[in-house]
Design a protein around this motif. Structure first.
Motif, mmCIF file in Angstrom:
data_model
loop_
_atom_site.group_PDB
_atom_site.id
_atom_site.type_symbol
_atom_site.label_atom_id
_atom_site.label_comp_id
_atom_site.label_asym_id
_atom_site.label_seq_id
_atom_site.Cartn_x
_atom_site.Cartn_y
_atom_site.Cartn_z
ATOM 1 N N HIS A 3 41.445 35.805 44.698
ATOM 2 C CA HIS A 3 40.830 36.470 43.552
ATOM 3 C C HIS A 3 39.392 36.001 43.371
ATOM 4 O O HIS A 3 38.903 35.173 44.137
ATOM 5 C CB HIS A 3 41.651 36.177 42.280
ATOM 6 C CG HIS A 3 41.615 34.745 41.883
ATOM 7 N ND1 HIS A 3 42.384 33.768 42.474
ATOM 8 C CD2 HIS A 3 40.880 34.104 40.943
ATOM 9 C CE1 HIS A 3 42.142 32.603 41.912
ATOM 10 N NE2 HIS A 3 41.220 32.778 40.980
ATOM 11 N N TYR A 4 38.746 36.543 42.343
ATOM 12 C CA TYR A 4 37.427 36.066 41.946
ATOM 13 C C TYR A 4 37.278 36.227 40.439
ATOM 14 O O TYR A 4 38.097 36.869 39.785
ATOM 15 C CB TYR A 4 36.296 36.796 42.691
ATOM 16 C CG TYR A 4 36.169 38.264 42.382
ATOM 17 C CD1 TYR A 4 35.328 38.725 41.372
ATOM 18 C CD2 TYR A 4 36.874 39.212 43.118
ATOM 19 C CE1 TYR A 4 35.201 40.076 41.092
ATOM 20 C CE2 TYR A 4 36.755 40.570 42.861
ATOM 21 C CZ TYR A 4 35.921 40.992 41.847
ATOM 22 O OH TYR A 4 35.804 42.334 41.568
ATOM 23 N N HIS A 5 36.233 35.619 39.907
ATOM 24 C CA HIS A 5 35.907 35.721 38.481
ATOM 25 C C HIS A 5 34.494 36.284 38.368
ATOM 26 O O HIS A 5 33.591 35.853 39.088
ATOM 27 C CB HIS A 5 35.993 34.350 37.805
ATOM 28 C CG HIS A 5 37.334 33.719 37.957
ATOM 29 N ND1 HIS A 5 38.400 34.063 37.165
ATOM 30 C CD2 HIS A 5 37.789 32.782 38.830
ATOM 31 C CE1 HIS A 5 39.454 33.359 37.544
ATOM 32 N NE2 HIS A 5 39.106 32.582 38.550
ATOM 33 N N GLN A 56 33.881 27.671 38.353
ATOM 34 C CA GLN A 56 34.999 26.726 38.324
ATOM 35 C C GLN A 56 34.706 25.511 39.189
ATOM 36 O O GLN A 56 33.963 25.592 40.173
ATOM 37 C CB GLN A 56 36.279 27.385 38.848
ATOM 38 C CG GLN A 56 36.781 28.504 37.967
ATOM 39 C CD GLN A 56 38.116 29.018 38.461
ATOM 40 O OE1 GLN A 56 38.200 29.559 39.561
ATOM 41 N NE2 GLN A 56 39.136 28.842 37.653
ATOM 42 N N PRO A 116 30.617 32.092 40.260
ATOM 43 C CA PRO A 116 31.056 33.424 39.854
ATOM 44 C C PRO A 116 30.981 34.373 41.058
ATOM 45 O O PRO A 116 30.083 34.254 41.892
ATOM 46 C CB PRO A 116 30.038 33.827 38.777
ATOM 47 C CG PRO A 116 29.503 32.537 38.257
ATOM 48 C CD PRO A 116 29.510 31.606 39.433
ATOM 49 N N SER A 135 36.781 25.326 34.071
ATOM 50 C CA SER A 135 36.172 26.659 34.116
ATOM 51 C C SER A 135 35.226 26.835 32.941
ATOM 52 O O SER A 135 35.583 26.551 31.803
ATOM 53 C CB SER A 135 37.259 27.738 34.032
ATOM 54 O OG SER A 135 38.227 27.570 35.045
ATOM 55 N N THR A 170 38.410 31.405 32.027
ATOM 56 C CA THR A 170 38.728 32.489 32.961
ATOM 57 C C THR A 170 39.641 33.526 32.335
ATOM 58 O O THR A 170 39.958 34.532 32.974
ATOM 59 C CB THR A 170 39.409 31.940 34.217
ATOM 60 O OG1 THR A 170 40.578 31.213 33.847
ATOM 61 C CG2 THR A 170 38.460 31.048 35.007
ATOM 62 N N ASP A 206 38.944 37.219 32.842
ATOM 63 C CA ASP A 206 37.829 37.271 33.788
ATOM 64 C C ASP A 206 38.309 37.149 35.231
ATOM 65 O O ASP A 206 37.554 36.762 36.106
ATOM 66 C CB ASP A 206 36.833 36.143 33.452
ATOM 67 C CG ASP A 206 35.603 36.176 34.348
ATOM 68 O OD1 ASP A 206 35.103 37.270 34.654
ATOM 69 O OD2 ASP A 206 35.157 35.083 34.750
ATOM 70 N N ARG A 207 39.549 37.466 35.504
ATOM 71 C CA ARG A 207 40.105 37.312 36.855
ATOM 72 C C ARG A 207 40.364 38.683 37.462
ATOM 73 O O ARG A 207 40.935 39.554 36.829
ATOM 74 C CB ARG A 207 41.407 36.509 36.801
ATOM 75 C CG ARG A 207 42.076 36.346 38.152
ATOM 76 C CD ARG A 207 43.375 35.559 38.011
ATOM 77 N NE ARG A 207 44.153 35.660 39.203
ATOM 78 C CZ ARG A 207 44.657 34.631 39.863
ATOM 79 N NH1 ARG A 207 44.465 33.417 39.385
ATOM 80 N NH2 ARG A 207 45.356 34.801 40.951
#
Length: 113
Positions: A44-46, A51, A81, A101, A105, A108-109
């Protein structure tokens, strides 16, 4: 308030992993996690959150944008990010680590795959 895994909010993720929310603040969230051997989170990413994963014990494998990093105990890795990443435990022992974080998060995922 003093927090540890005995008095923090606990949750399970994946099939066998644990998380404890040590600091639930919107501007900075701190979570302690445990991953048993042969477990991994979804890649995944934010969009906004940065982080930092800090390994307390064991060895964490972090895939970040296609590169695999082995993170031993008392070491960490920063995830910017939009950095596509996946924490994995490829070892034969539990890995315990902190995830810091900023900002949180929550919401925001973006999961991949």
């Amino acid at each position: 308030m003093k927090r540890n895994i005995d008095n923090a909010e606990h949750y399970n993720w994946g099939s066998e992993c644990d998380g404890w929310i040590l600091s639930p603040r919107p501007e900075m969230m701190v979570i302690q996690e445990r991953m048993p051997p042969a477990t991994a989170e979804k890649r995944h990413y934010h969009n906004v959150a940065r982080q930092f994963f800090y390994v307390l014990s064991g060895e964490l494998t972090m895939e970040l944008d296609g590169t695999y990093h082995s993170i031993p105990s008392m070491s960490g890795i920063e995830i910017p990010p939009l950095g596509r990443h996946q924490a994995r435990n490829d070892s034969d022992a539990d890995v315990h680590f902190l995830v810091i974080s900023s900002p949180t998060t929550r919401g925001d995922r973006v999961d991949l795959e």
